[in-house]
Enzyme design. Structure first.
Site, short mmCIF file in Angstrom:
data_model
loop_
_atom_site.label_atom_id
_atom_site.label_comp_id
_atom_site.label_asym_id
_atom_site.label_seq_id
_atom_site.Cartn_x
_atom_site.Cartn_y
_atom_site.Cartn_z
N SER A 15 67.20 90.57 39.39
CA SER A 15 68.29 90.00 38.60
C SER A 15 69.63 89.86 39.32
CB SER A 15 68.50 90.86 37.35
OG SER A 15 69.77 90.61 36.79
N LYS A 66 64.14 82.04 26.88
CA LYS A 66 65.31 81.27 26.46
C LYS A 66 65.09 80.46 25.18
CE LYS A 66 67.45 80.94 31.02
NZ LYS A 66 68.21 80.10 31.93
N ASP A 103 74.31 77.88 30.41
CA ASP A 103 73.65 77.29 31.58
C ASP A 103 74.11 75.85 31.81
OD1 ASP A 103 72.07 79.42 32.46
OD2 ASP A 103 70.41 78.90 31.12
N ARG A 150 53.61 69.04 35.87
CA ARG A 150 52.23 69.06 36.37
C ARG A 150 51.24 68.57 35.31
NH1 ARG A 150 51.92 75.10 38.64
NH2 ARG A 150 53.07 75.39 36.70
N THR A 151 51.68 68.54 34.05
CA THR A 151 50.80 68.07 32.98
C THR A 151 51.44 66.86 32.29
OG1 THR A 151 51.82 69.68 31.47
CG2 THR A 151 49.76 70.32 32.54
N TYR A 207 68.07 80.75 43.47
CA TYR A 207 69.12 81.28 44.35
C TYR A 207 68.58 82.34 45.31
CZ TYR A 207 69.07 85.16 41.05
OH TYR A 207 68.67 86.20 40.26
#
Length: 250
Positions: A15, A66, A103, A150-151, A207
Site C-alpha cells: 500500500s 471500489k 480518483d 479481454r472479454t 506506480y
C-alpha cells in the site's frame, strides 16, 4: 481524542496510502492520527473488522472493493454516484458512512497538463472499478473514449481488435488493469506497440514499479509516459480534506 484512518482492500501490504499518511501525520506533528491497513479477504468482514474500530474518521478503498463497498454505505456524493465507484469514505460521529470518489480528481489534474490539441480520443484498458473514475475524468476533459478488455461486451474492443487505424485515432491510452504490477513486472497489456508513436500518451495507473513494461515499450516508440504516483498523491490529499470537513448528507 485519537483519529483513526485506514485502507480497505485485498492483499495490500504494498500500500501507498499507509506510508504516505504516516509521513503526512509526522510532518504535521499530528500525534493523534493513525493510519492502518484493513486487509479483507472478503468484504463480508467489513462490519466486524472495520466498523468496530474506535475513533474511526475516514477510509480509503482500493481494488477489488471500489464498487462492492457501495451497499455498505449510508450515502454517496453526487460524483461517486455518477461514477459508480468509491475510493474514499467519510465517517461521522454517529458512525454514518458517506462515499466519495477522489480518483477522478487525481487523474484529471495529472493528465490535463500533458494534453495537446491532437489528444481527442482515449482507450481505457480494463473495465474494473478504477476505470469508472477515468471514464468520468475523460468526460470532464471532453475526450471521447472506448474501453478495451479481454472479454467482449457490447461497448468495448478486444485487444486483438486494436488496429493501426484505431491507434492512429486514439492517442491517449490509460491502463487501469493490474497487469504489470510488482512482482509481475515483465507483464503488460496486449497493446500492439508497433502502432505507438510520439503523438501518444501512455498513462499507467500502476506506480510499483515506477516504470512499467508498458511504459518502457512506449518510451522506445517516442510516446509520452506517466505512472499513477501523482494521481495517488492528488487523490490522497483530496481524501484528507473530505475526512476533515463537516459531514453532509446528500
Amino acid at each position: 481524542m485519537s483519529k483513526r484512518y485506514g485502507l480497505i482492500g485485498k492483499n495490500i501490504d504494498y500500500s501507498f496510502s499507509r506510508a504516505y499518511f504516516a509521513e503526512k501525520f509526522e510532518k504535521l506533528k499530528d500525534k493523534e492520527s493513525v493510519y492502518v491497513n484493513f486487509d479483507l479477504q472478503n468484504l463480508s468482514e467489513f462490519n466486524d473488522t472495520v466498523l468496530n474500530q474506535k475513533d474511526l474518521k475516514g477510509l480509503n478503498v482500493t481494488i477489488p472493493y471500489k464498487q462492492s463497498i457501495i451497499p455498505y454505505l449510508d450515502s454517496l456524493s453526487k460524483k461517486a454516484k455518477a461514477i459508480g465507484a468509491v475510493n474514499t469514505i467519510q465517517v461521522n460521529k454517529k458512525g454514518q458512512l458517506k462515499g466519495y470518489n477522489t480518483d477522478w480528481y487525481g487523474f484529471y489534474h495529472s493528465l490535463k497538463p500533458l494534453l495537446k490539441f491532437h489528444h481527442k480520443r482515449a482507450l481505457i484498458l480494463g473495465t474494473g472499478g478504477a476505470s469508472k473514475a477515468i471514464e468520468y475524468a475523460l468526460k470532464k476533459l471532453g475526450i471521447k473514449y472506448i474501453f478495451v478488455s479481454r472479454t467482449k461486451e457490447s461497448d468495448n474492443l478486444l485487444y486483438s481488435e486494436l488496429t493501426e487505424e484505431i491507434l492512429t485515432k486514439y492517442t491517449v491510452i490509460i491502463n487501469t488493469t493490474p497487469v504489470g504490477t510488482f512482482p509481475n513486472i515483465d507483464q503488460m497489456p496486449e497493446v500492439p506497440m508497433e502502432y505507438i508513436n510520439d503523438r501518444h500518451i501512455i498513462y499507467d495507473l500502476i506506480y510499483n514499479p515506477e516504470e512499467t513494461a508498458l511504459m518502457k515499450a512506449a518510451t522506445l516508440k517516442g510516446a509520452k509516459t506517466k505512472n499513477g504516483y501523482e494521481m495517488l498523491v492528488l487523490q490522497a490529499e483530496k481524501a484528507y480534506k473530505i475526512w476533515n470537513k463537516p459531514f453532509e448528507r446528500d
